[in-house]
Enzyme design. Structure first.
Site, PDB file in Angstrom:
ATOM      1  N   ARG A 211       0.810  -1.216   0.000  1.00 44.36           N
ATOM      2  CA  ARG A 211       0.000   0.000   0.000  1.00 44.36           C
ATOM      3  C   ARG A 211       0.841   1.263   0.000  1.00 44.36           C
ATOM      4  NH1 ARG A 211      -5.114  -1.924   3.765  1.00 44.36           N
ATOM      5  NH2 ARG A 211      -5.963  -3.176   2.085  1.00 44.36           N
TER       6      ARG A 211
ATOM      7  N   GLU B  27      -8.918  -1.285  16.220  1.00 44.22           N
ATOM      8  CA  GLU B  27      -8.093  -0.274  15.560  1.00 44.22           C
ATOM      9  C   GLU B  27      -7.607   0.792  16.542  1.00 44.22           C
ATOM     10  OE1 GLU B  27      -9.721   0.919  11.796  1.00 44.22           O
ATOM     11  OE2 GLU B  27      -8.343   2.621  11.619  1.00 44.22           O
TER      12      GLU B  27
HETATM   13  C1  LIG Z   1     -14.317   0.618   3.932  1.00 52.18           C
HETATM   14  C2  LIG Z   1     -13.372  -0.191   4.747  1.00 52.18           C
HETATM   15  C3  LIG Z   1     -12.981  -1.447   4.307  1.00 52.18           C
HETATM   16  C4  LIG Z   1     -12.087  -2.216   5.061  1.00 52.18           C
HETATM   17  N1  LIG Z   1     -11.739  -3.448   4.611  1.00 52.18           N
HETATM   18  C5  LIG Z   1     -10.933  -4.241   5.386  1.00 52.18           C
HETATM   19  C6  LIG Z   1     -10.619  -5.569   4.996  1.00 52.18           C
HETATM   20  O1  LIG Z   1     -11.056  -6.060   3.964  1.00 52.18           O
HETATM   21  N2  LIG Z   1      -9.811  -6.301   5.825  1.00 52.18           N
HETATM   22  C7  LIG Z   1      -9.313  -5.802   6.995  1.00 52.18           C
HETATM   23  O2  LIG Z   1      -8.600  -6.514   7.699  1.00 52.18           O
HETATM   24  N3  LIG Z   1      -9.607  -4.548   7.380  1.00 52.18           N
HETATM   25  C8  LIG Z   1     -10.393  -3.760   6.607  1.00 52.18           C
HETATM   26  N4  LIG Z   1     -10.679  -2.482   7.015  1.00 52.18           N
HETATM   27  C9  LIG Z   1     -10.232  -2.046   8.340  1.00 52.18           C
HETATM   28  C10 LIG Z   1     -11.114  -2.672   9.410  1.00 52.18           C
HETATM   29  O3  LIG Z   1     -12.433  -2.771   8.927  1.00 52.18           O
HETATM   30  C11 LIG Z   1     -11.123  -1.848  10.695  1.00 52.18           C
HETATM   31  O4  LIG Z   1      -9.822  -1.576  11.120  1.00 52.18           O
HETATM   32  C12 LIG Z   1     -11.851  -2.593  11.808  1.00 52.18           C
HETATM   33  O5  LIG Z   1     -13.119  -3.039  11.384  1.00 52.18           O
HETATM   34  C13 LIG Z   1     -11.988  -1.715  13.027  1.00 52.18           C
HETATM   35  O6  LIG Z   1     -12.850  -2.354  13.943  1.00 52.18           O
HETATM   36  P1  LIG Z   1     -13.123  -1.706  15.358  1.00 52.18           P
HETATM   37  O7  LIG Z   1     -14.092  -2.576  16.029  1.00 52.18           O
HETATM   38  O8  LIG Z   1     -11.831  -1.408  16.012  1.00 52.18           O
HETATM   39  O9  LIG Z   1     -13.776  -0.281  15.011  1.00 52.18           O
HETATM   40  P2  LIG Z   1     -15.118   0.077  14.190  1.00 52.18           P
HETATM   41  O10 LIG Z   1     -15.681  -1.088  13.492  1.00 52.18           O
HETATM   42  O11 LIG Z   1     -14.807   1.281  13.387  1.00 52.18           O
HETATM   43  O12 LIG Z   1     -16.140   0.435  15.338  1.00 52.18           O
HETATM   44  C14 LIG Z   1     -15.969   1.533  16.182  1.00 52.18           C
HETATM   45  C15 LIG Z   1     -17.314   1.914  16.770  1.00 52.18           C
HETATM   46  O13 LIG Z   1     -17.121   2.875  17.801  1.00 52.18           O
HETATM   47  C16 LIG Z   1     -18.163   3.811  17.759  1.00 52.18           C
HETATM   48  N5  LIG Z   1     -17.702   5.030  18.422  1.00 52.18           N
HETATM   49  C17 LIG Z   1     -16.700   5.855  18.027  1.00 52.18           C
HETATM   50  N6  LIG Z   1     -16.572   6.874  18.876  1.00 52.18           N
HETATM   51  C18 LIG Z   1     -17.499   6.707  19.854  1.00 52.18           C
HETATM   52  C19 LIG Z   1     -17.868   7.450  21.021  1.00 52.18           C
HETATM   53  N7  LIG Z   1     -17.254   8.594  21.344  1.00 52.18           N
HETATM   54  N8  LIG Z   1     -18.883   6.986  21.796  1.00 52.18           N
HETATM   55  C20 LIG Z   1     -19.541   5.847  21.457  1.00 52.18           C
HETATM   56  N9  LIG Z   1     -19.235   5.113  20.375  1.00 52.18           N
HETATM   57  C21 LIG Z   1     -18.226   5.533  19.578  1.00 52.18           C
HETATM   58  C22 LIG Z   1     -18.454   3.974  16.280  1.00 52.18           C
HETATM   59  O14 LIG Z   1     -19.760   4.471  16.055  1.00 52.18           O
HETATM   60  C23 LIG Z   1     -18.270   2.551  15.762  1.00 52.18           C
HETATM   61  O15 LIG Z   1     -19.482   1.833  15.745  1.00 52.18           O
HETATM   62  C24 LIG Z   1     -11.566  -1.698   6.253  1.00 52.18           C
HETATM   63  C25 LIG Z   1     -11.962  -0.444   6.701  1.00 52.18           C
HETATM   64  C26 LIG Z   1     -12.858   0.320   5.965  1.00 52.18           C
HETATM   65  C27 LIG Z   1     -13.244   1.671   6.449  1.00 52.18           C
END
Ligand SMILES: Cc1cc2nc3c(=O)[nH]c(=O)nc-3n(C[C@H](O)[C@H](O)[C@H](O)COP(=O)(O)OP(=O)(O)OC[C@H]3O[C@@H](n4cnc5c(N)ncnc54)[C@H](O)[C@@H]3O)c2cc1C
Ligand code: FES
Lengths: 564, 112
Positions: free
Chosen positions: A287, A375
Site C-alpha cells: 500500500r 483499531e
Molecule cells: C471501507 C473499509 C474497508 C475495510 N476493509 C478491510 C478488509 O477487507 N480487511 C481488513 O482486515 N480490514 C479492513 N478495514 C479495516 C477494518 O475494517 C477496521 O480496522 C476494523 O473493522 C476496526 O474495527 P473496530 O471494532 O476497532 O472499530 P469500528 O468497526 O470502526 O467500530 C468503532 C465503533 O465505535 C463507535 N464510536 C466511536 N466513537 C465513539 C464514542 N465517542 N462513543 C460511542 N461510540 C463511539 C463507532 O460508532 C463505531 O461503531 C476496512 C476499513 C474500511 C473503512
C-alpha cells in the site's frame, strides 16, 4: 436529571472489536454495557469491510502463524510491537474457526476455506465472505452472539464525551444521548475503548461518519499514552470517478485480488515499475509503495482527469468478471459502469490508523482500569499494516481486551457522582450555545482540508508547521462555535464534540510527524527521504495540560527463539 | 458525465407536534450523486441543524439512512438525485424524532 448507570465493564464502541470484547467479558461473568454513538454493531468500519481477513489457518496451502508474524513485522518497517503482533498472528486462526462455528460463512472451495494471496503476505492467507460481504457477515454474526447474553446491555445513540477518573484510575465515562440531548454518567469497574480509527479527519477517506478518532482523544485527555500516531495508512486505489453510490470506495481491492487489473497513469501507461514496484498484471505492490507512485505521477502532471490513476479491467472477459463478482457487476451497471468498456479512476484515501493507545500484552493502557481494542490499539502494525490484519485484530484483541477487563469485575464499584461533574458541565455548556457563525460541521470540513493538504502521506517540516498553526487557529474558535442549542438528535452538537476530539488528535499526528525526520512506511517526509536506522524507535504521546509531550521508546522485540 | 444538474429538495422539518413544515433547498449536482450527498452538503454548507441519520455514507452497509424519498421508502445513500424536485420525508410508520430521523432502533437498544 442526569441518568446514572453502573456496570462491571463499559465498552465504548460496537464494531468487531467492541462486540467481541463484550462477548468475552460476558462469557467471563461480567456485566457489560456496550455503547455506540450510532447504532450498535452497524456504525463503524467493521460492517464496511469487504474482504480479506488474514490468519494462518493453512487451508489453501500449508501455513504457520510464525510466517504471518514474519510478514507483519516486515510490513511494519521494523517498528512493530512484536509481542502484540505475536498475539495477533498466533490467535487469529482460532478466531477464524470460532467465527465459522458462529455461522459467518467464510467462502469455501470444496472442503476447505478459500484463501487469497494479498499484497505483503508470503502466501494465500486471507479468508473472506462472498460477495464483498466480509464486514456485513462479521457484524451480523457478532450481533447475534452478543444478543445471546443477558448480561450484555446494548445502548445506541450514546456518545461518550469524556472518561472519568477516580483515585487515579479509569472509573467510567460521561456521555451525551443523541436522541434527547440528555447527559448520562456511567460508573464502571473497567473501561474498554473500542472506538475504531480516525480516517474521517481527512477529506478523502474510506470512513463512516463515526471514525473521527474519539477514543484516542478520550484516552489522551484522561492521561493514557498514545503510540505511533504519525502512521496513518492511505489506501492507494480508493474510488475517485465516476461518482457511484451504494458501493464502498475501497471496493476495487477485492477486484484486484481476484482479477489483477492494470493500474495506469493519465497516458494509460503502467507506471508503478518506475517507482521500484513492478506489477506484471498481479496485485503485489504494497500500500505505501502504490500510494507513493500514484501521488508522484499526479504531481508530475501524469494523473487521470480527476487527479488519480486509471484502473482497468477492460482486458478481462465479462464471464470472468461475473464469475468473480456476480451481483456486484449488476450494481456497477446501475451506476453506469461497464468494466469491459471503461477504466475507472482511483486515488489514495485515508483508510486505517496504525497508531493508537499504547498497551501492554493484556491490552491495558497506561491508565489503570482502561483497556483498548481493535483499531484503537497502537503498535501491532508498526509503520504499515498488512491487508487483512485489521479484522483479525478486532477478533483477537476484542476477545483479549474483554477478558482482561472482566478480570477486574471483583473490584469495588466506583462512585463517580462527584468526579463526573466537570464533564457534565462541559456537556451542559456546549448544549447551550445557539447563535450563528461558522458551525462545527463546517469547521470539521476545514480540519479535513488542513490534514489532507499538510498531514497526508507526504509531509514536509514547513507543511507540518503550517498545519499546526492552522489547527491552533481552528482550536481557538472551538469554545465559540454554535451548537444549535437544545434539541432532539442534535448532530451539530455531536459534531462539536467530534471536532473537539479531532483537534487534539490532529495535533498528535502532526507533532509526531514533524519530529520524525525520516521516511518510513506510511510516514513519508519529502524533506527527509529514505529510512534512517537511527529512527528505529516508536514515538509516544502524552497530554500535559494542553501541551503535547512526545518521547521515544524502544521497539518491543521478541527473543529470537520465540520467532522460531 | 460532469454536466451540472439542479434539483430542489423539499425536506420535511420539525419534531412531533410541530405544524407541518418543509424547507426547499436547491442543490447542484453531477449525475451519479446520491440524496445523501445532498443532505450532507446541506448540513455542512446551509443548515447544520438538519437531522439525518447515516453512518457508512457510501457502502449501503449500515442501513441507517432509510427514509421516504418521493413517497417511497429507500436509502438516501443509494438513491440517485434527479433533476427538478424531490420530496424527502421521514418514515411515516415509525416514531418521529426530528426532521428525517425516526426511531429505527431495536427496542432493547434504547437508553430508556
Ligand atoms: C471501507 C473499509 C474497508 C475495510 N476493509 C478491510 C478488509 O477487507 N480487511 C481488513 O482486515 N480490514 C479492513 N478495514 C479495516 C477494518 O475494517 C477496521 O480496522 C476494523 O473493522 C476496526 O474495527 P473496530 O471494532 O476497532 O472499530 P469500528 O468497526 O470502526 O467500530 C468503532 C465503533 O465505535 C463507535 N464510536 C466511536 N466513537 C465513539 C464514542 N465517542 N462513543 C460511542 N461510540 C463511539 C463507532 O460508532 C463505531 O461503531 C476496512 C476499513 C474500511 C473503512
Ligand atoms: S448511510 Fe449506510 S446504508 Fe445509507
Amino acid at each position: 436529571m442526569v441518568q446514572y448507570l453502573e456496570t462491571d465493564v463499559l465498552i465504548i464502541g460496537s464494531g468487531g472489536a467492541g462486540m467481541y470484547a463484550a462477548i468475552a467479558a460476558a462469557d467471563h461473568g461480567a456485566n457489560v454495557l456496550l455503547l455506540d454513538k450510532s447504532i450498535v454493531g452497524r456504525s463503524g468500519a467493521t460492517i464496511m469491510a469487504q474482504m480479506t481477513v488474514a490468519a494462518a489457518v493453512g487451508e489453501e496451502e500449508p501455513d504457520d502463524w510464525r510466517f504471518h508474524l514474519k510478514d507483519t513485522i516486515a510490513a511494519g518497517r521494523d517498528l512493530v510491537d512484536e509481542p502484540l503482533a505475536k498475539i495477533l498472528c498466533q490467535r487469529a486462526p482460532e478466531k477464524i474457526w470460532q467465527m465459522e462455528e458462529w455461522g459467518v460463512g467464510w467462502a469455501r472451495s470444496g472442503n476447505h476455506l478459500t484463501q487469497v494471496h494479498a499484497p505483503g503476505h508470503d502466501r494465500k492467507r486471507c479468508v473472506y465472505v462472498d460477495f464483498l460481504n466480509t464486514g456485513p457477515a462479521t457484524a451480523r454474526t457478532l450481533r447475534n452472539q452478543v444478543r445471546k447474553f443477558d448480561n450484555i446491555r446494548r445502548v445506541s445513540d450514546l456518545i461518550v464525551t469524556d472518561l472519568v477518573l477516580q483515585d487515579g484510575r479509569a472509573a467510567g465515562a460521561v456521555a451525551l444521548h443523541l436522541e434527547t440531548g440528555q447527559a448520562v454518567t456511567i460508573a464502571a469497574k473497567a473501561t474498554v475503548i473500542a472506538t475504531g480509527g480516525l480516517t474521517s479527519m481527512y477529506n478523502r477517506n474510506s470512513a463512516s461518519a463515526n471514525m473521527g478518532g474519539d477514543g484516542y482523544a478520550l484516552g489522551l485527555r484522561a492521561g493514557a499514552e498514545l503510540i505511533d500516531m504519525e502512521f496513518v495508512q492511505f489506501f492507494p486505489i480508493g474510488h475517485l470517478a465516476p461518482r457511484m453510490t451504494g458501493m464502498d470506495p475501497i471496493m476495487w481491492d477485492p477486484f484486484r485480488y481476484k482479477l489483477g487489473g492494470r493500474l495506469l497513469n493519465g497516458k494509460k501507461e503502467e507506471f508503478t515499475q518506475n517507482y521500484g514496484a513492478p506489477e506484471d498484471g498481479k496485485y503485489v505492490v504494497t500500500r505505501d509503495a502504490a500510494t507513493y507512485a500514484i501521488f508522484k505521477e499526479v504531481e508530475a502532471g501524469r494523473g487521470s482527469p480527476h487527479g488519480g490513476a486509471w484502473l482497468s479491467f477492460e482486458h478481462i472477459p465479462e464471464a470472468d468478471l461475473r464469475a468473480a463478482f456476480g451481483p456486484v457487476i449488476d450494481k456497477l451497471a446501475n451506476n453506469g459502469i461497464d468494466l469491459t468498456k471503461m477504466a475507472i479512476e482511483v486515488a489514495p484515501i485515508a483508510h486505517y490508523h496504525m497508531g493508537g493507545l499504547r498497551t501492554d500484552d493484556s491490552l491495558a493502557t497506561t491508565l489503570p482500569h482502561l483497556f483498548a481494542t481493535g483499531e484503537a490499539v497502537g503498535g501491532a502494525n508498526g509503520a504499515n499494516r498488512l491487508s487483512g490484519n485489521a479484522i483479525s485484530e478486532t477478533f483477537v484483541f476484542g476477545e483479549l481486551a474483554g477478558r482482561s477487563a472482566a478480570a477486574l469485575s471483583h473490584s469495588a464499584m466506583p462512585d463517580i457522582h462527584h468526579a463526573a461533574q466537570p464533564f457534565l458541565d462541559i456537556i451542559a455548556e456546549a448544549s447551550n450555545r445557539a447563535g450563528g457563525g461558522m458551525t462545527p460541521t463546517a469547521a470539521t470540513a476545514s480540519l479535513q482540508t488542513i490534514m489532507a493538504e499538510d498531514v497526508g502521506p507526504f509531509r514536509t517540516a514547513d507543511g507540518l508547521r503550517r498545519a499546526l498553526d492552522n489547527l491552533a487557529q481552528l482550536a481557538a474558535t472551538l469554545p465559540e462555535l454554535p451548537t444549535g442549542g437544545a434539541m432532539a438528535f442534535n448532530q451539530q452538537l455531536a459534531d462539536w464534540f467530534g471536532l473537539r476530539n479531532m483537534l487534539v488528535v490532529a495535533r498528535t499526528i502532526a507533532t509526531a510527524a514533524l519530529a520524525r525526520t525520516e521516511s518510513r512506511g506510511a510516514h513519508q517526509r519529502e524533506d527527509h527521504p529514505g529510512l534512517d536506522q537511527a529512527w528505529t524507535y516508536n514515538q509516544v504521546v502524552r497530554l500535559d495540560g494542553d501541551d503535547i509531550r512526545l518521547f521515544r521508546s524502544e521497539v518491543r522485540r521478541l527473543a529470537q527463539e520465540e520467532l522460531a | 458525465m460532469s454536466e451540472r444538474l439542479t434539483t430542489n429538495l423539499k425536506i420535511r422539518r420539525g419534531t412531533p407536534g410541530d405544524a407541518e413544515a418543509y424547507d426547499v433547498i436547491e442543490f447542484e449536482f453531477e449525475a451519479g450523486q446520491s440524496v445523501l450527498d445532498a443532505l450532507r452538503w446541506i448540513r455542512s454548507n446551509r443548515d447544520a441543524s438538519l437531522a439525518v441519520r447515516y453512518s457508512c455514507i457510501n457502502a449501503n452497509a449500515c442501513k441507517e439512512c432509510v427514509m421516504r424519498i418521493d413517497g417511497r421508502t429507500g436509502y438516501a445513500c443509494t438513491t440517485a438525485l434527479k433533476p427538478g424536485e424531490m420530496l424527502i420525508e421521514p418514515l411515516p410508520n415509525k416514531r418521529l424524532i426530528r426532521d428525517l430521523v425516526t426511531d429505527t432502533l431495536p427496542p432493547d437498544e434504547r437508553l430508556a
